[in-house]
Structure formats: C-alpha cells, structure tokens
Enzyme design. Structure first.
Site: not given
Ligand SMILES: *Cc1c(COP(=O)(O)O)cnc(C)c1O
Length: 360
Positions: A102, A172, A196
C-alpha cells in the site's frame, strides 16, 4: 442461516449486532417510513444520523476541535492523489516511507505530482519489518511525511507514531483505524477506506488538521479538494449516505465495547493467541519481526504449501472463510478486525492445531 467467521482482508466482517440493527431499521428508520437509503441527505433525519456519527467518531478518537472529519467517496486509493494535490502547497517534494504494497501504491500516485523522497524502505527484507526510525532520511523541507501504519498485505504494523517535527504526518490507516487508541494530535491527516474496520465500502474517512485545508493547487478538481468538503460538511454533493449511517452504528458498537481502550485489549488478546499458535508449532510460520506484527492482518504459511488447498477446504467446512493469502505473499492470511469475535480466533486456532497434528 448460519454466519461464517470471515477472515477477509476487505470488505471484511462487520459486527453481527450492527447488521441486525441495520436490518431492523431497513424499511423504516425511526418512524420516518423509509429506509436511510431513500432519505434526502439534506433532510432533518439524515442530518441527525450524520452528525451523531461524526460526534461518536470524535469521542472514540478524542479528535481535537481543530480537526475536520470528512465523509468522502473514492476509497483510500483516491486519497493517494488527493494528498499531494492538497498538501504540497508551494513545495515540490514530499517524504514517503515504503513498508509494503500500500505504501508503494501511494508513492506511485504521488510521483505524478511531486518529487517523492523515499525516506526509508523495508523492501529488501520482503517487507517483514519497519525500518529503524533513526535511519530515516527525513527532509525538513518536505511538504509532508506519508506512511502506512498497518500494511494489510504484509501484516506489518508500526507500534509507535513517528515524530516528524513540524512536517505534517499523513497516515493511511485503512486497516488499523479504531483498532486501538491513537493520539490524533500527532497527525496532520489520517485517512481510511471504510471497508476494513468502519463499515461498508463506499465511504472514506479523512481526519485533517484545519490549517492543512485550503492550499490545494489550482488544477485540483473540486471533488478532490478538501476545502470543498470541509466548507460543505461533506455534503457538497450526495455523500455515501447508507455507508455513513452504517459507520455510525459501528461507532456506537465500538463505544459499547469500551471505546478504543476496550477494543484494543480484545484485539491484542486475539492476535496474541493466533501468533502463539503459529510460533508454538513448527508447522506454521509468520515471517514478520515480532515487534512489528500486525494486530489486524496475520499472514502465515504452512510448512508444505502442497497442503494449502486442503487447509482452505477443511477450514471452510468449519465455517472459517476467506483465509487464502494475498497472491504476493502466498499461504494464508487471517484478517481479524474489530468485528471478528474472539470465538472466531479460537475456532481458527483449534482447527490449525488439529490440521497440523493430522498432517505432520
Ligand atoms: C484496503 C487498503 C487500501 C485501499 O482502499 P480502497 O478503499 O479500496 O481504495 C489502501 N490502503 C490500505 C492500507 C488498505 O488496507
């Protein structure tokens, strides 16, 4: 009907009590005679849902008054572009930490807009650790420092918040938000896709210090400009109303678990138990440096990968679903977000012990 223990990395399991409440309110929310999905986002009913959700999130995270909370769309992935567009200001460079897949995606997107300075990387370890903070080559003139506190694929998680001084720290938190207490005041901005630990897909949370809003480059699309959404309480256009409502129910549920202190203790216990099962056998392995093991995403491999298919098939029969690992890592991955009950982890550990015994 029986629900499985769903170890999916995302969209992920949601608390059963919350799904039940939402289903009870599905046809008629609070005597309005309509579903939340059918409500005007500008009507009194939805406004009350929206502000209650924000207030509960502020309580959970003790969000200081000088931070805005934005309820957006586009996923965490859209933020990869929105961040440089909004936060570079008149600077030309930003610092990024590379701890996994990521991080890499965020870096690739930022490179379209600025010089990306990768201040530290754990790529040579196969992303099984976090580079020692003292080795980071931080640039005091960077517009911001971006990192990924929990790498969902590698299962690597920071156990501290990096101190970047006056340079805003951007995180993030897609796969770790609300999993344990965190000091929001240490960040310039926190963002997370909802699917999540927060609610259904389609909602993205942005928690941003007010002084970082309003510096977007002229070419920034209105929809990607934090000022647009901050000035309009996230209702510049139609927000993802149902996901926002559902997230509000999840926030209430987390508060009922004792907030982030309470849920953090449960999450620690769940992950401790699973790692103990992995480390206690010579049948399973997890490559991540112990200190940086994720509380949320636990990848593990079997001694003999020829047994992977049998493991997955027999697990599914026990109601243990979606354990297949990410293709880049192989093996298994158990994502054990807030909504995964302790009973789910116990059932998984019992199954793992049994499977190891039968196949050793
Ligand atoms: C799942 C995830 C993403 C992507 O998220 P989207 O909402 O599908 O764009 C980005 N960063 C991390 C750490 C993730 O777990």
């Amino acid at each position: 009907m029986s629900r499985v223990f769903n170890f999916s990395a995302g969209p992920a399991m949601l608390p059963e009590a919350v799904i039940k409440k939402a289903s009870e309110e599905m046809l008629d929310w609070n005597g309005e005679g309509m579903s939340v999905m059918e409500m005007s986002h500008r009507g009194k009913a939805f406004m009350s849902i929206a502000s209650k959700a924000e207030a509960d999130l502020r309580t959970l995270l003790s969000i200081p008054d000088n931070y805005k909370v934005l309820f957006l769309q586009g996923g965490a992935s859209q933020q990869f572009a929105a961040i440089p567009l909004n936060l570079l200001g008149d600077k030309k460079t930003a610092d990024y930490v590379n701890t996994g897949m990521w991080s890499k995606k965020a870096i690739a997107e930022a490179k379209r807009y600025c010089d990306v300075n990768v201040v530290a990387t754990s790529e040579d370890s196969g992303f099984t650790t976090i580079p020692e903070f003292s080795s980071w080559k931080l640039n005091p003139d960077a517009a911001y420092v971006h990192y990924t506190p929990n790498e969902t694929i590698g299962g690597v998680e920071f156990d501290y918040i990096p101190d970047t001084g006056d340079v805003p720290l951007i995180a993030d938190m897609s796969s770790t938000i609300l999993s344990r207490p965190v000091d929001v005041s240490k960040f310039g901005m926190i963002y997370a896709g909802a699917q999540k630990n927060v609610g259904p897909a389609g909602l993205t949370l942005v928690i941003i210090r007010e002084d970082l809003i309003g510096n977007a480059s002229d070419s920034t699309p209105a929809m990607l400009n934090y000022k647009t959404h901050a000035d309009n309480d996230s209702m510049y256009n139609t927000p993802p109303t149902y996901s926002w409502y559902f997230a509000g129910l999840v926030f209430e549920w987390v508060l009922g678990k004792g907030g982030l202190e309470g849920i953090g203790q449960i999450n620690k216990a769940k992950s401790d138990k699973l790692y103990a099962a992995i480390d206690g056998s010579d049948f399973y392995a997890n490559p991540v440096e112990i200190r940086y093991r994720s509380w949320m995403n636990v990848p593990f491999t079997l001694k003999n990968s020829d047994l992977d298919a049998a493991f997955l098939e027999q697990a599914a029969k026990k109601g243990l679903a979606t354990l297949k690992g990410h293709r880049s890592v192989g093996g298994m991955r158990a994502s054990i977000y807030n909504a995964m009950p302790e009973e789910g982890v116990n059932t998984l550990v019992d199954f793992m012990n049994e499977f190891a015994k039968e196949n050793s």
